[in-house]
Design a protein around this motif. Sequence first.
Motif, PDB file in Angstrom:
ATOM      1  N   PRO A 285       0.393  14.771   3.219  1.00  0.00           N
ATOM      2  CA  PRO A 285       1.792  14.754   2.804  1.00  0.00           C
ATOM      3  C   PRO A 285       2.703  15.306   3.902  1.00  0.00           C
ATOM      4  N   ILE A 286       3.754  14.576   4.199  1.00  0.00           N
ATOM      5  CA  ILE A 286       4.668  14.993   5.267  1.00  0.00           C
ATOM      6  C   ILE A 286       5.760  15.872   4.658  1.00  0.00           C
ATOM      7  N   THR A 287       6.039  16.978   5.279  1.00  0.00           N
ATOM      8  CA  THR A 287       7.103  17.850   4.798  1.00  0.00           C
ATOM      9  C   THR A 287       8.437  17.167   5.057  1.00  0.00           C
ATOM     10  N   PRO A 288       9.306  17.099   4.046  1.00  0.00           N
ATOM     11  CA  PRO A 288      10.605  16.447   4.257  1.00  0.00           C
ATOM     12  C   PRO A 288      11.401  17.161   5.353  1.00  0.00           C
ATOM     13  N   ALA A 289      12.144  16.374   6.104  1.00  0.00           N
ATOM     14  CA  ALA A 289      12.980  16.946   7.168  1.00  0.00           C
ATOM     15  C   ALA A 289      14.434  16.573   6.909  1.00  0.00           C
ATOM     16  N   LEU A 290      15.311  17.474   7.268  1.00  0.00           N
ATOM     17  CA  LEU A 290      16.742  17.257   7.016  1.00  0.00           C
ATOM     18  C   LEU A 290      17.265  16.031   7.761  1.00  0.00           C
TER      19      LEU A 290
ATOM     20  N   GLU B 118       2.448  15.066 -13.766  1.00  0.00           N
ATOM     21  CA  GLU B 118       1.947  16.402 -13.400  1.00  0.00           C
ATOM     22  C   GLU B 118       0.928  16.904 -14.419  1.00  0.00           C
TER      23      GLU B 118
ATOM     24  N   ASP C  92      15.922  13.266   8.004  1.00  0.00           N
ATOM     25  CA  ASP C  92      15.693  12.059   7.198  1.00  0.00           C
ATOM     26  C   ASP C  92      16.882  11.761   6.298  1.00  0.00           C
TER      27      ASP C  92
ATOM     28  N   GLU D  14       0.836  -1.195   0.000  1.00  0.00           N
ATOM     29  CA  GLU D  14       0.000   0.000   0.000  1.00  0.00           C
ATOM     30  C   GLU D  14       0.874   1.249   0.000  1.00  0.00           C
ATOM     31  N   GLU D  15       0.311   2.339  -0.540  1.00  0.00           N
ATOM     32  CA  GLU D  15       1.007   3.615  -0.430  1.00  0.00           C
ATOM     33  C   GLU D  15       0.423   4.367   0.755  1.00  0.00           C
ATOM     34  N   LEU D  16       1.298   5.093   1.447  1.00  0.00           N
ATOM     35  CA  LEU D  16       0.832   5.777   2.648  1.00  0.00           C
ATOM     36  C   LEU D  16       0.105   7.067   2.264  1.00  0.00           C
TER      37      LEU D  16
ATOM     38  N   ILE E  53       5.330   4.162 -10.988  1.00  0.00           N
ATOM     39  CA  ILE E  53       6.272   4.554  -9.930  1.00  0.00           C
ATOM     40  C   ILE E  53       7.643   4.713 -10.595  1.00  0.00           C
TER      41      ILE E  53
END
Lengths: 294, 237
Positions: A15-20, A129, A22, A8-10, A145
């Motif tokens: 949408p989670i903002t990317p964090a440094l 897009e 990570d 499954e896709e989460l 994907i």
Amino acid sequence: MVGENLGEELTSRRPITPALVDIMLNKSDMEQFKVVYRHHLSRVLKPGLKSGSLSLSLSIPPITPLAPRVTEAYEMAAMEIDQSSVEGNMLVLEEMRKVIGKCKGSFELLKMLIAGDHLTVSRIHSLQERKVGDVNPFDQLLWAIPVLQLFHMQMILCSAILRIHHGHIAQPGSLHYYKTKLGRRRLNLDSPCHHTADEFLRTVFAAMVRQMWQAKHVSFVQKKILICCFHLNTKIVNFHPTAFFFRISTLRAQGPYQATTFSQNSTTLSAPIFSTRTLYAVNTLQQTSIVFSL
Amino acid sequence: MVVYIEFCSAIKDGDIGRIEQILKRITIMFQASNNKNYALELLRLRYNIRHKWTDTRKRAIFSSLLINTQGLPHRWIAGDLYQEFNNLLTKRTHATVGFKTSTMSYITPLIRLFHVIHKKMRAEYKLTDESAFHRDVTPEGDILIIVNSLKESNILGVEKCPVAHEGVAPVQDLMVEGVQALQKGGFARFVKRMAEEESDRTDNTATELEEALSDEMLIRLDDERSRSEKYLNSLFN
């Protein structure tokens, strides 16, 4: 793999903002890389070390290995389509759909991996897009994907190493210097031959590791001798550090108080150090015993 | 260089966990290199692994990137290397039959079969290989040349910073510079781009929805107009 569960896709979450954090490496990554370092350096120093307890202790523990199996691959017919354009990529996908014999509507419940180089991946992103509002699930491309392929990354990384360490032709230690010295061709910076670059980089790397190891070995020997000299209250005369740039295969003297001889490329060095006592130093990685006369 | 060797080794061993692990470092290193496109895609890959894909999906995707033609351990290769090899075989075969679409269409799907036949024919008729193929020679001689050169130049020796090398510029450290590039705006640009892509996606959907709604409304208006015209006509007739 055809028919493999892609999970499954989460998407249920926002949408989670990317964090440094990570992206950055953590402590366990650092620890793991130490093991990686140790393994590859030992492989360079002892290429024949492939079995036994020492090899096992120096190996990298597998994380998620795939079970070996023959991969079935089906090649498509060559097409006269310009794949450099966004439209061209869509036409290729259309051809693929026809080959696998699926109707456009069936792509609503499908997920498919489209792996390629950066150009392919960016074109698929552009298509996704543009076509998000299309009516049928196939044209929407939500099933695709796009993922970068690994060999292209290998090539880019190899070229980056070659470029960064290239240096100047007159500068010993630079790749340009050794490239000329070894007479290597097809290693221009713009488009180097990957196979040649790979072999050349591994050769230079092996040489550098050996040189560093030998230098460390000399400093280790020097330290041991100084310690012994201190304990035995004796003094070194006529000591040449370069005399230890070799690997001893035979030890002629085994007794603790006998004079010992060293051989280096068939040159016999008869006890360069003041000879009264004998010290045994064992290097576990190279598995060589070295006898010093003091 | 160890990163590169580990990357190749992890692929060869078919260990997708090690591939993922080393890709973390490669992602940072690429931020400092000239390949900005790959740098962005690797950040996107990292984001997908962390926040978008489940473990099942991650495993399925990574395992699909590798191919093992013989089914033996330590014989895995990247999928695109397999493709490149097919392209090479196709070009070789095309050279004998001509570059026509008609021939290409049947040669390419069977290129592996042709390769097997080619090898069998050579073995059956004991034909020598006229190509430039050669076995790998041991690099021992070249390694010794470089080791001796390093010693002569007093590089990587006992002395840490020899006076003779004081003026030499240090080599670019991709890990350090990659982290700096991320901290000095590289990561912020990535976040902005991701946000823009997300908003484009939602905006496009909204616009399409609006368009669909307005179309529907226009149809309804047309319908009502025609009905009212009919009604007026019926009144006057």
